[in-house]
Structure formats: C-alpha cells, structure tokens
Design a protein around this motif. Structure first.
Motif, PDB file in Angstrom:
ATOM      1  N   ALA A  87       0.836  -1.208   0.000  1.00  0.00           N
ATOM      2  CA  ALA A  87       0.000   0.000   0.000  1.00  0.00           C
ATOM      3  C   ALA A  87       0.868   1.254   0.000  1.00  0.00           C
ATOM      4  N   GLU A  88       1.947   1.239   0.812  1.00  0.00           N
ATOM      5  CA  GLU A  88       2.856   2.391   0.825  1.00  0.00           C
ATOM      6  C   GLU A  88       3.521   2.575  -0.534  1.00  0.00           C
ATOM      7  N   ALA A  89       3.915   1.446  -1.159  1.00  0.00           N
ATOM      8  CA  ALA A  89       4.548   1.539  -2.479  1.00  0.00           C
ATOM      9  C   ALA A  89       3.576   2.095  -3.514  1.00  0.00           C
ATOM     10  N   ARG A  90       2.312   1.642  -3.451  1.00  0.00           N
ATOM     11  CA  ARG A  90       1.316   2.174  -4.381  1.00  0.00           C
ATOM     12  C   ARG A  90       1.110   3.670  -4.177  1.00  0.00           C
ATOM     13  N   LEU A  91       1.011   4.086  -2.899  1.00  0.00           N
ATOM     14  CA  LEU A  91       0.836   5.505  -2.617  1.00  0.00           C
ATOM     15  C   LEU A  91       2.045   6.309  -3.081  1.00  0.00           C
TER      16      LEU A  91
ATOM     17  N   LYS B 114       1.975   6.488  -6.820  1.00  0.00           N
ATOM     18  CA  LYS B 114       0.970   7.463  -7.247  1.00  0.00           C
ATOM     19  C   LYS B 114       1.474   8.887  -7.050  1.00  0.00           C
ATOM     20  N   THR B 115       2.144   9.116  -5.907  1.00  0.00           N
ATOM     21  CA  THR B 115       2.700  10.450  -5.646  1.00  0.00           C
ATOM     22  C   THR B 115       3.779  10.804  -6.669  1.00  0.00           C
ATOM     23  N   ILE B 116       4.653   9.815  -6.950  1.00  0.00           N
ATOM     24  CA  ILE B 116       5.718  10.056  -7.931  1.00  0.00           C
ATOM     25  C   ILE B 116       5.129  10.358  -9.303  1.00  0.00           C
ATOM     26  N   ILE B 117       4.096   9.588  -9.676  1.00  0.00           N
ATOM     27  CA  ILE B 117       3.457   9.822 -10.980  1.00  0.00           C
ATOM     28  C   ILE B 117       2.816  11.202 -11.022  1.00  0.00           C
ATOM     29  N   GLN B 118       2.163  11.590  -9.912  1.00  0.00           N
ATOM     30  CA  GLN B 118       1.534  12.906  -9.861  1.00  0.00           C
ATOM     31  C   GLN B 118       2.575  14.014  -9.971  1.00  0.00           C
TER      32      GLN B 118
ATOM     33  N   ILE C 261       6.033  17.510 -15.773  1.00  0.00           N
ATOM     34  CA  ILE C 261       5.913  17.477 -17.236  1.00  0.00           C
ATOM     35  C   ILE C 261       5.012  18.612 -17.726  1.00  0.00           C
ATOM     36  N   LYS C 262       3.891  18.809 -17.016  1.00  0.00           N
ATOM     37  CA  LYS C 262       2.996  19.902 -17.402  1.00  0.00           C
ATOM     38  C   LYS C 262       3.687  21.254 -17.272  1.00  0.00           C
TER      39      LYS C 262
END
Length: 210
Positions: free
Chosen positions: A122-126, A129-133, A139-140
């Motif tokens: 769960a921590e890795a997923r979070l 997700k944070t890294i992707i955000q 990028i934007k």
C-alpha cells in the motif's frame, strides 16, 4: 525283582508267622497289599479315562497356577508394557502439542509477514501514485514553460518579420516614389515642356500617396 524257578521250588513257606499265627498251606492265595499301590493304580486308571484339564482332581492346582500366571502376567503388563505404552503415548502427545504450537506460531508469523507485505505494498502504491503525480506536474510545468518560450520566440520572430516587411514596404515605397518622380518629371517635360524642379514633383507625389 525276578526270582529263579529253582529258588522258588527250594523255598518253603514257614509253618508259623512272627506273630504266632499258623500258615495255612492249603490256602495259597496271596494276602492283599495295603502299601498304597492299589490306590495309585486306581488313580492312574481314572486319569487315563479323563482329560486332565477337565478332571476335578486337578482343579485346585489349575486354579493355583492360573492365579500365579495371571499375577505374573498382570505384573508384567502393569510394570513393563503399560509404562512403555504410556511413555509412547505421552511422547506422541508432547510431539503433537509441539507440532501444533509450531504450526500456530508459523501461522502467526505468516500472518504478520502478509500484513507487513500488504502495508508495504500500500505504501509503495501511494508512493508510486505520488511520484506519478509529481512527474505529471513537472511534465505539465515543463511543457507550459516550453510552450511559453516557443510562443515568445514565435512572437519575436513574427514581430521581426513584420518589421522587416515594413522596412521592405517603406523601401519599396521610397523606390516607387523615386520612380514616380522620374516618370512624372519626364512626362511633364515632354508634354508641356516646362522646367519643373524634381522637388516640386516629389512633394506632389507624396501628397497624392498620403
């Protein structure tokens, strides 16, 4: 013990017994023997007719040996067999209890590991997700900055192009005015044959063009 026939013939019966009774030579029957051999013969004959284990004469000894044998068998069972069986059962019970405890402990450890893995996942997923955000935001932002730079560069190039076009137009207009002045001067000179200065013609052409 066998006695020879000659000895029997030579042997004479006494006339009197030791107790003073006279011996009757006419009655040659042997007196009955009371030394117990008759009873033994009767018992032997009786035993030969009855199976010994079923003979009531031996019941007492049978019960005695049965009690003795049962006692020894009971002592052997209670002192040797039962303790060994009890020891084996106790050992197996302890082994089973130990195996159950070990299985329960391993299950608890497995549950703990699964819980830790799920928490880490769960921590890795979070974190992902944070890294992707963050990456999307970067990028934007970079795309926006790049777009602004490109727009600024295009606006500058467009402005430069407009300035160049204006310069070219101004230069072209100057050339056109000069050409118009020359043509007008030549036409006027040929038509009316009047000497007019080029300055006057230039002023007139500028007034007409504006």
């Amino acid at each position: 013990m066998l006695i020879a026939s000659n000895d029997v013939e030579d042997t004479k019966m006494p006339d009197h017994f030791d107790d003073g009774t006279e011996f009757d030579h006419d009655n040659t029957e042997m007196p009955e023997c009371h030394d117990g051999k008759g009873e033994l013969n009767s018992i032997t004959e009786h035993a030969s007719r009855t199976f010994p284990p079923f003979d009531f004469v031996y019941f007492g000894s049978h019960f005695l040996w049965l009690a003795i044998s049962f006692g020894f068998f009971y002592l052997f069972i209670s002192r040797v067999i039962v303790p060994r069986i009890g020891s084996v059962i106790e050992t197996r019970r302890d082994r089973i209890v130990s195996d159950l405890d070990q299985a329960m402990r391993m299950k608890q450890e497995a549950d703990t590991v699964i819980e830790i893995c799920e928490k880490k996942l769960a921590e890795a997923r979070l974190e992902a997700k944070t890294i992707i955000q963050v990456a999307n935001n970067e990028i934007k932002l970079k795309a926006e900055l790049q777009r602004e730079k490109i727009e600024a560069a295009l606006e500058k190039e467009l402005e430069d192009a407009e300035n160049k076009i204006k310069k070219i137009q101004n230069k072209a207009m100057q050339n056109v005015n000069l050409i118009a002045e020359e043509i007008a001067f030549e036409i006027i000179k040929k038509l009316i044959d009047v000497d007019i200065s080029k300055k006057s013609i230039s002023s007139a052409i500028k007034a007409v063009s504006h």
